[in-house]
Design a protein around this motif. Structure first.
Motif, PDB file in Angstrom:
ATOM      1  N   GLU A 189      32.429 -15.107  82.826  1.00  0.00           N
ATOM      2  CA  GLU A 189      32.703 -15.658  81.270  1.00  0.00           C
ATOM      3  C   GLU A 189      31.874 -14.817  80.517  1.00  0.00           C
ATOM      4  O   GLU A 189      32.004 -14.794  79.183  1.00  0.00           O
ATOM      5  CB  GLU A 189      31.970 -17.343  81.416  1.00  0.00           C
ATOM      6  CG  GLU A 189      33.068 -18.289  81.869  1.00  0.00           C
ATOM      7  CD  GLU A 189      34.257 -18.023  81.479  1.00  0.00           C
ATOM      8  OE1 GLU A 189      34.654 -17.797  80.261  1.00  0.00           O
ATOM      9  OE2 GLU A 189      35.426 -17.847  82.351  1.00  0.00           O
ATOM     10  N   GLU A 235      34.486 -12.629  79.556  1.00  0.00           N
ATOM     11  CA  GLU A 235      35.072 -12.976  78.710  1.00  0.00           C
ATOM     12  C   GLU A 235      34.545 -12.861  77.201  1.00  0.00           C
ATOM     13  O   GLU A 235      35.230 -12.677  75.990  1.00  0.00           O
ATOM     14  CB  GLU A 235      35.746 -14.548  79.018  1.00  0.00           C
ATOM     15  CG  GLU A 235      36.701 -14.967  77.885  1.00  0.00           C
ATOM     16  CD  GLU A 235      37.320 -16.355  78.441  1.00  0.00           C
ATOM     17  OE1 GLU A 235      36.622 -16.992  79.416  1.00  0.00           O
ATOM     18  OE2 GLU A 235      38.331 -16.689  77.895  1.00  0.00           O
ATOM     19  N   LEU A 236      33.221 -13.436  77.251  1.00  0.00           N
ATOM     20  CA  LEU A 236      32.477 -13.520  75.965  1.00  0.00           C
ATOM     21  C   LEU A 236      32.458 -12.271  75.340  1.00  0.00           C
ATOM     22  O   LEU A 236      33.008 -12.160  73.924  1.00  0.00           O
ATOM     23  CB  LEU A 236      30.982 -13.970  76.039  1.00  0.00           C
ATOM     24  CG  LEU A 236      30.255 -14.250  74.757  1.00  0.00           C
ATOM     25  CD1 LEU A 236      30.855 -15.416  74.083  1.00  0.00           C
ATOM     26  CD2 LEU A 236      28.822 -14.501  75.446  1.00  0.00           C
ATOM     27  N   MET A 265      36.429 -17.968  73.788  1.00  0.00           N
ATOM     28  CA  MET A 265      36.129 -18.467  75.001  1.00  0.00           C
ATOM     29  C   MET A 265      35.806 -20.119  75.402  1.00  0.00           C
ATOM     30  O   MET A 265      36.468 -20.827  75.923  1.00  0.00           O
ATOM     31  CB  MET A 265      34.945 -17.715  75.524  1.00  0.00           C
ATOM     32  CG  MET A 265      34.228 -18.134  76.732  1.00  0.00           C
ATOM     33  SD  MET A 265      32.612 -17.380  77.277  1.00  0.00           S
ATOM     34  CE  MET A 265      31.818 -18.738  76.374  1.00  0.00           C
ATOM     35  N   ARG A 296      39.165 -21.992  75.361  1.00  0.00           N
ATOM     36  CA  ARG A 296      40.075 -21.918  76.451  1.00  0.00           C
ATOM     37  C   ARG A 296      39.272 -22.727  77.533  1.00  0.00           C
ATOM     38  O   ARG A 296      39.982 -23.294  78.262  1.00  0.00           O
ATOM     39  CB  ARG A 296      40.150 -20.497  76.770  1.00  0.00           C
ATOM     40  CG  ARG A 296      41.090 -20.293  77.952  1.00  0.00           C
ATOM     41  CD  ARG A 296      41.053 -18.761  78.488  1.00  0.00           C
ATOM     42  NE  ARG A 296      39.846 -18.340  79.032  1.00  0.00           N
ATOM     43  CZ  ARG A 296      39.764 -18.724  80.309  1.00  0.00           C
ATOM     44  NH1 ARG A 296      40.484 -19.419  81.215  1.00  0.00           N
ATOM     45  NH2 ARG A 296      38.539 -18.445  81.161  1.00  0.00           N
ATOM     46  N   LEU A 297      38.111 -22.627  77.572  1.00  0.00           N
ATOM     47  CA  LEU A 297      37.491 -23.338  78.780  1.00  0.00           C
ATOM     48  C   LEU A 297      37.475 -24.817  78.498  1.00  0.00           C
ATOM     49  O   LEU A 297      37.826 -25.697  79.196  1.00  0.00           O
ATOM     50  CB  LEU A 297      35.611 -23.004  78.558  1.00  0.00           C
ATOM     51  CG  LEU A 297      35.250 -21.499  79.096  1.00  0.00           C
ATOM     52  CD1 LEU A 297      33.870 -21.445  79.185  1.00  0.00           C
ATOM     53  CD2 LEU A 297      35.955 -21.552  80.506  1.00  0.00           C
ATOM     54  N   PHE A 347      39.999  -9.833  81.854  1.00  0.00           N
ATOM     55  CA  PHE A 347      39.345 -10.163  80.489  1.00  0.00           C
ATOM     56  C   PHE A 347      39.643  -8.939  79.471  1.00  0.00           C
ATOM     57  O   PHE A 347      40.139  -8.598  78.288  1.00  0.00           O
ATOM     58  CB  PHE A 347      38.097 -10.700  80.219  1.00  0.00           C
ATOM     59  CG  PHE A 347      38.175 -12.260  80.404  1.00  0.00           C
ATOM     60  CD1 PHE A 347      38.935 -13.462  80.191  1.00  0.00           C
ATOM     61  CD2 PHE A 347      37.149 -12.560  82.076  1.00  0.00           C
ATOM     62  CE1 PHE A 347      39.022 -14.522  80.705  1.00  0.00           C
ATOM     63  CE2 PHE A 347      37.344 -13.784  82.270  1.00  0.00           C
ATOM     64  CZ  PHE A 347      38.297 -14.906  81.678  1.00  0.00           C
TER      65      PHE A 347
END
Lengths: 176, 160
Positions: A137, A140-141, A149, A152-153, B95
């Motif tokens: 994550e 992703e961030l 993020m 989506r989470l 990602f």
């Protein structure tokens, strides 16, 4: 815990290197044919490489710490005994722990089901394992931003819980 | 520049320190696992580096926009969902790849669908999943995940 599945990591690695070598060779040939693209390709490649290299070693370290400090037995025990909302939360949380690729989770989930874990919890656990990993994550961030993020989470968690409960219902109705 | 790498590196170094103080042997094993994982994932990382270079250097923005952009509609949804379901890439590198799709003109909806199907659905690992969990659970999980991915993508696209 029995280690029933061995996905032959060595063979996988060799395959990945072959893929990389093939794509590199392909790229070099393309760049020789189209020299005017060289700058764009090299610039894009270097940029994404730099972006990944500042974050990946730390992610790997965290994966290592989780593997050493959080034993699999504990994961199984906690997941197998819980149910209800607490079980759902725990399934999400445990799935989110950085513990390796999804195929590692299949035998784990199967072992848990045979020990009496709820099917819904296992579906939630598998889905969380697949797409909500704590170190990932961070990646992703960095690459997609906080708003993307968070959305989506949030959506994934809600839908995954609905999916888990639905699949359990379907399985039960087929059995009885 | 983003703060995420700074934060995660400080966090990892903090963990390293605590772990080392508590148990040197375990720390050694953790580092060993970290190095092994890194070596295992390295070819995939390099593959992504090359593919992103190819993608951004050769495929015109117009093409990506056409198939995955805001105007791509239903086709874009299916292209992104299928691409994600077929490709077998660890989520760490998914990602950055998704971000470069976004940079190259793909829509937020397409990227969200791509990430979700990429991580939750595995054509490659489906045989193993069936073997471990049974045909019914495996097929239901993958099938419903596909629908959810599209739903998640459409909602994210509508909000952002």
């Amino acid at each position: 815990m029995k280690q029933s599945q061995k996905p032959k990591p060595r063979k996988e690695t060799i395959k990945s290197w072959l893929f990389f070598a093939a794509s590199l060779a392909f790229t070099i040939v393309l760049l020789v044919i189209f020299p005017n693209r060289q700058t764009a390709v090299i610039k894009s490649s270097r940029q994404i490489f730099m972006e990944m290299i500042v974050i990946l070693p730390a992610v790997m370290l965290l994966i290592g710490f989780f593997a050493v400090w959080v034993p699999n037995e504990m994961v199984i025990k906690l997941l197998g005994k819980t149910s209800g909302i607490k079980g759902i939360g725990l399934s999400l949380l445990l799935g989110a722990l950085p513990t390796g690729p999804l195929y590692v989770a299949f035998p784990l989930a199967a072992a848990l089901i045979s020990k009496g874990a709820r099917v819904s919890n296992m579906i939630i656990f598998l889905s969380a394992w697949a797409c909500i990993k704590i170190p990932q994550e961070m990646v992703e961030l960095q690459f997609l931003g906080a708003r993307f993020m968070a959305l989506r989470l949030g959506l994934t968690i809600v839908f995954v819980i609905i999916m888990g409960v639905s699949i359990e219902k379907i399985m039960e109705s087929k059995v009885t | 520049m983003n703060l995420a790498p700074v934060f995660i590196n400080i966090f990892a170094i903090g963990c390293l320190f605590v772990s080392f103080v508590k148990d040197k042997q375990k720390t050694k094993r953790a580092i060993k696992i970290a190095v092994k994982t890194f070596i295992r994932i390295l070819p995939t990382i390099l593959l992504i580096v090359v593919l992103v270079g190819l993608l951004l250097g050769f495929v015109p923005h117009a093409v990506i926009s056409k198939f995955m952009g805001n105007q791509s509609g239903i086709v874009g949804i299916f292209v992104s969902a299928l691409l994600g379901a077929i490709l077998y890439i660890p989520s760490i590198v998914a990602f950055p790849l998704a971000a470069s799709f976004l940079k190259a003109g793909a829509s937020i909806t397409a990227v969200a669908i791509f990430i979700t199907t990429l991580t939750m659905i595995g054509f490659v690992t489906l045989p193993l999943e069936i073997k471990e969990l049974g045909k019914k659970i495996a097929l239901l999980r993958n099938g419903i995940s596909l629908l959810l991915a599209i739903l998640i993508g459409v909602i994210i696209g509508a909000i952002l």
